[in-house]
Each structure stands twice: as C-alpha cells, then as structure tokens.
Design an enzyme around this catalytic site. Sequence first.
Site, PDB file in Angstrom:
ATOM      1  CG  MET A   1      -1.873  -1.132   1.309  1.00 48.51           C
ATOM      2  SD  MET A   1      -2.845  -1.126   2.819  1.00 48.51           S
ATOM      3  CE  MET A   1      -1.662  -1.752   3.993  1.00 48.51           C
ATOM      4  CB  VAL A   2       0.806   4.249  -2.187  1.00 49.30           C
ATOM      5  CG1 VAL A   2       1.541   5.579  -2.268  1.00 49.30           C
ATOM      6  CG2 VAL A   2       0.915   3.492  -3.491  1.00 49.30           C
TER       7      VAL A   2
ATOM      8  CD  GLN B   1       4.265  -3.961  -5.321  1.00 48.75           C
ATOM      9  OE1 GLN B   1       3.939  -2.845  -4.944  1.00 48.75           O
ATOM     10  NE2 GLN B   1       3.414  -4.897  -5.661  1.00 48.75           N
TER      11      GLN B   1
ATOM     12  CB  CYS C   1       0.219   0.058  -9.426  1.00 43.53           C
ATOM     13  SG  CYS C   1      -0.242   1.676  -8.758  1.00 43.53           S
TER      14      CYS C   1
END
Length: 166
Positions: free
Chosen positions: A19-20, A87, A116
């Site tokens: 998650m960003v 990632q 994404c």
Amino acid sequence: MLVNSFSLCYHNKLILAPMVRVGTLPMRLLALDYGADIVYCEELIDLKMLQCKRVVNEVLSTVDFVAPDDRVVFRTCKREQSRVIFQMGTSDAERALAVARLVENDVAGIDVNMGCPKEYSTKGGMGAALLSDPDKIEKVRPAREKAEVLMQELELPGPSTPLLWI
C-alpha cells in the site's frame, strides 16, 4: 516474483498487501504483531532505489537504503527479514535486476508490480502499463530469462533452496 520456495509459502497465509505510503517498516511490524505471516513494502521505484546506499543503522537496528539527499527510501530489520517482500516499480529488466541485487540479503522475496493502475506508475511504463501493451510485454520477455539467471545468483535469506518465479 522471486521467492525462496521453501521458506516462504503463500498457502493459508495472512498477507499485508503493498500500500502506497502505508507499507513502511512500522506498519509492517505492526501487521506481523497482529498475525500477518507475510508483509509487503510499498512500491519503490527502481530509479530511486538505484541511487541509494545500503546503510546499517546501529541506533535503530535496521538496514536503511538511503538516497543522496539522506532520505531513507526503504528500511527493514531482522525481525521481518524472512517475511517481507520487496515490491518495485520498474519498466526495465536491467534496472530491476540491479535493484534485486541491492536488496537481496535483506528481504524474503522480490516482486515486480504489474498491477498498479495509478498514473504515477503507468505514465512511466510501470505497474498495469506492463500488462496493457502486448508489444512491451514481448520486449520484457527476455527479463524472465535474466530472472532465471538471477534466481541462481541471488542470496535471499533462509535455507539454500531453489527459487521460483511467480
């Protein structure tokens, strides 16, 4: 994704997805404390990582990947080493391999983000853009062959076992 095939199994596991701006070390450790089996770091861009220097932070007992401006781009520690997946966002096989070599001793696996849909990834040819252009996918195919060579060379933590490309 490159993983140690015997030390990292996804079957019936609770996994913290990437998650960003959330998948940082404190959140990953918290997720492990609350029962996660595997945690992902946030997507980190290959070009940024290639500028980084690996630094052992004795004060925090962490390994930091520090950019030229002294900003910590990626931080990890022993406690998560066998359960963290790195990632990366990339559109270039050579850069991806270079980043994988940079982090190989500090993570359990390496994942190339191909899902994404956010503009910051796709405008650079990363994330979902890798899947939306068949010609680009064809150009990336040699990366799989390079990954197979990389799998033989990488020293991911855990027992000496074959690695899998997932």
